[in-house]
Design an enzyme around this catalytic site. Structure first.
Site, short mmCIF file in Angstrom:
data_model
loop_
_atom_site.label_atom_id
_atom_site.label_comp_id
_atom_site.label_asym_id
_atom_site.label_seq_id
_atom_site.Cartn_x
_atom_site.Cartn_y
_atom_site.Cartn_z
CG ASN A 84 -1.93 1.06 1.24
OD1 ASN A 84 -1.58 2.23 1.15
ND2 ASN A 84 -3.18 0.68 1.37
CG HIS A 96 -5.81 -0.06 -2.45
ND1 HIS A 96 -7.02 -0.51 -1.97
CD2 HIS A 96 -5.91 1.30 -2.43
CE1 HIS A 96 -7.80 0.51 -1.68
NE2 HIS A 96 -7.15 1.62 -1.96
CD GLU A 152 -4.85 -6.14 -2.16
OE1 GLU A 152 -5.34 -6.79 -1.21
OE2 GLU A 152 -4.70 -4.91 -2.11
CB SER A 181 -10.08 -9.73 3.35
OG SER A 181 -11.14 -9.91 2.44
CB CYS A 228 -10.73 -3.03 -0.33
SG CYS A 228 -9.87 -2.37 -1.78
CB CYS A 250 -7.90 -5.00 -4.15
SG CYS A 250 -6.90 -3.51 -3.84
CG ASP A 289 -6.08 2.17 3.20
OD1 ASP A 289 -5.61 2.65 2.16
OD2 ASP A 289 -6.14 0.96 3.43
#
Length: 163
Positions: free
Chosen positions: A59, A70, A72, A95, A97, A100, A160
């Protein structure tokens, strides 16, 4: 560690938990790098199904002053362009969001390994319903790292996740 795998709609080789844990280590190291830079400690890495690293990132919202970076998306961008992502595995300390999860869906990434869901429960159920293999490792180090960050950077965390 508790582990649970969500159902998949297309036959694929199963995710091997020992390999998944080693992949998660790379994502965890990325999260630690982000934290050391003054950012939010979420890390990710994109691997081929056999465990070859394609790209890793963390991130970078704070560091780059860019809400779209982010973990990912950073890992995905660093992996470079491919024709097909069905044989890849996105590994994240947290996990994914909805943003993503959308990336995973858009590019047909075949599997997701998640370090923890205790601090944030993202879109992985939706991904599983769409046929993405999902393995949640419930890793205590991932959980503790983010819980510590949330307790000391409450406002930044809620910025975030969009709350």
């Amino acid at each position: 560690m508790l582990e649970h795998t969500f159902p998949m709609s297309t036959p694929r080789s199963p995710l091997v938990p020992t390999l998944a844990r080693s992949m998660l280590r790379r994502a965890y190291d990325e999260a630690q790098a982000g934290l050391a830079e003054g950012g939010i400690p979420i890390g990710a890495a994109l691997f081929s199904r056999d465990g070859a690293l394609l790209g890793a990132g963390h991130n970078r919202r704070v560091q780059d002053d860019d809400a779209s970076v982010h973990a990912e998306t950073d890992a995905f961008r660093r992996a470079g362009r491919r024709r097909d992502y069905a044989d890849t595995v996105m590994v994240s300390t947290l996990s994914p969001c909805w943003y993503c999860s959308g990336l995973i869906r858009q590019f047909n990434i075949g599997a997701v390994v998640i370090g923890e869901t205790a601090n944030f429960y993202g879109g992985h159920d939706w991904l599983a319903e769409l046929g993405v293999q999902v393995l949640v490792l419930d890793d205590p180090a991932c959980t503790a790292m983010l819980a510590d960050f949330i307790s000391s950077h409450h406002d930044l965390w809620f910025e975030d996740i969009g709350l």
